[in-house]
Design a protein around this motif. Sequence first.
Motif, PDB file in Angstrom:
ATOM      1  N   SER A   1     -11.145 -44.971  -3.476  1.00  0.00           N
ATOM      2  CA  SER A   1     -11.330 -44.444  -4.828  1.00  0.00           C
ATOM      3  C   SER A   1     -11.485 -42.928  -4.813  1.00  0.00           C
ATOM      4  N   LEU A   2     -12.290 -42.409  -3.879  1.00  0.00           N
ATOM      5  CA  LEU A   2     -12.477 -40.969  -3.763  1.00  0.00           C
ATOM      6  C   LEU A   2     -11.169 -40.283  -3.386  1.00  0.00           C
ATOM      7  N   ASP A   3     -10.445 -40.884  -2.470  1.00  0.00           N
ATOM      8  CA  ASP A   3      -9.167 -40.321  -2.049  1.00  0.00           C
ATOM      9  C   ASP A   3      -8.178 -40.271  -3.202  1.00  0.00           C
ATOM     10  N   HIS A   4      -8.210 -41.299  -4.049  1.00  0.00           N
ATOM     11  CA  HIS A   4      -7.288 -41.344  -5.178  1.00  0.00           C
ATOM     12  C   HIS A   4      -7.555 -40.193  -6.141  1.00  0.00           C
TER      13      HIS A   4
ATOM     14  N   SER B   1      -3.704 -37.667   0.186  1.00  0.00           N
ATOM     15  CA  SER B   1      -5.045 -37.708  -0.390  1.00  0.00           C
ATOM     16  C   SER B   1      -6.112 -37.347   0.634  1.00  0.00           C
ATOM     17  N   PHE B   2      -5.714 -37.040   1.855  1.00  0.00           N
ATOM     18  CA  PHE B   2      -6.690 -36.774   2.904  1.00  0.00           C
ATOM     19  C   PHE B   2      -7.429 -35.466   2.647  1.00  0.00           C
ATOM     20  N   ARG B   3      -8.708 -35.448   2.977  1.00  0.00           N
ATOM     21  CA  ARG B   3      -9.538 -34.271   2.730  1.00  0.00           C
ATOM     22  C   ARG B   3      -9.010 -33.035   3.466  1.00  0.00           C
TER      23      ARG B   3
ATOM     24  N   LEU C   1      -6.158 -37.000  -4.702  1.00  0.00           N
ATOM     25  CA  LEU C   1      -4.706 -36.937  -4.826  1.00  0.00           C
ATOM     26  C   LEU C   1      -4.300 -36.574  -6.250  1.00  0.00           C
ATOM     27  N   LEU C   2      -4.952 -37.180  -7.241  1.00  0.00           N
ATOM     28  CA  LEU C   2      -4.635 -36.865  -8.638  1.00  0.00           C
ATOM     29  C   LEU C   2      -4.876 -35.389  -8.934  1.00  0.00           C
ATOM     30  N   GLN C   3      -5.951 -34.824  -8.383  1.00  0.00           N
ATOM     31  CA  GLN C   3      -6.244 -33.407  -8.586  1.00  0.00           C
ATOM     32  C   GLN C   3      -5.138 -32.540  -7.987  1.00  0.00           C
ATOM     33  N   ARG C   4      -4.661 -32.907  -6.824  1.00  0.00           N
ATOM     34  CA  ARG C   4      -3.601 -32.131  -6.186  1.00  0.00           C
ATOM     35  C   ARG C   4      -2.297 -32.217  -6.976  1.00  0.00           C
ATOM     36  N   LEU C   5      -1.993 -33.393  -7.489  1.00  0.00           N
ATOM     37  CA  LEU C   5      -0.793 -33.534  -8.318  1.00  0.00           C
ATOM     38  C   LEU C   5      -0.878 -32.633  -9.547  1.00  0.00           C
ATOM     39  N   ASN C   6      -2.060 -32.567 -10.156  1.00  0.00           N
ATOM     40  CA  ASN C   6      -2.250 -31.725 -11.336  1.00  0.00           C
ATOM     41  C   ASN C   6      -2.116 -30.251 -10.990  1.00  0.00           C
TER      42      ASN C   6
END
Length: 226
Positions: A71-74, A174-176, A77-82
């Motif tokens: 869930s945290l990784d998702h 999604s990796f930190r 990833l969404l933040q990076r896409l934005n």
Amino acid sequence: MWMGTQSVGECSSSTSLSSQQDVEDDGMIAVILSEEYAKVDGAVARRLSNLAPVPHVPRINSYIPNFSDASLDHQRLLQRLNVYGLYEVKVSGDGNCQFRALSDQIYKSPEYHKHVRKEIVQQLKDYRASYEGYVPMKYKRYYKKMAKSGEWGDHVTLQAAADKFVAKICLLTSFRDTCFIEIMPQCQTPKRELWLSFWSEVHYNSLYEIRDAPTQPTPRRKHWLF
């Protein structure tokens, strides 16, 4: 299971022939589409040109995160896409997602995933020496397993895909500590770029610039998709 008037053997044979015909039909259509979409647009690459890629090391799947970590990784990833103005074409989470995402990038449709899987497995079989060292099991068992629909692709199949399709495969992850992974063909200069999102070791989607995003139906969601 209802078998009608056919025996089990007859039904299995018929199903096998039908499945083989589906793959052959997909292959023929895919060749036509490949020629149509062979030219690389490069729009996503321009957006992410400031990212330094992490070297790729082929490996099989060994770790699946728990629900909380996924869930945290998702969210990451969404933040990076934005941030980069990218759109995910979401493909079904049916075990074929890597092959569906690659199919969408190559043929502008995830529906040729059977053909993509077949091509990658053939690459694994034909060039055993290039991949065997990354597989900690009997190699024949590995590629036979990968030939089955629903079997999750891994970083070895991604390398085989890069080699087979002469493509640079770019993963926004999604990796930190690993935002961007680049997979290059081992022996040739890439002729195209394929852009995928990679979420938490469990799911791949296809990436586009928002303005270039195709219209896609919403896939059925699995328990680890949100």
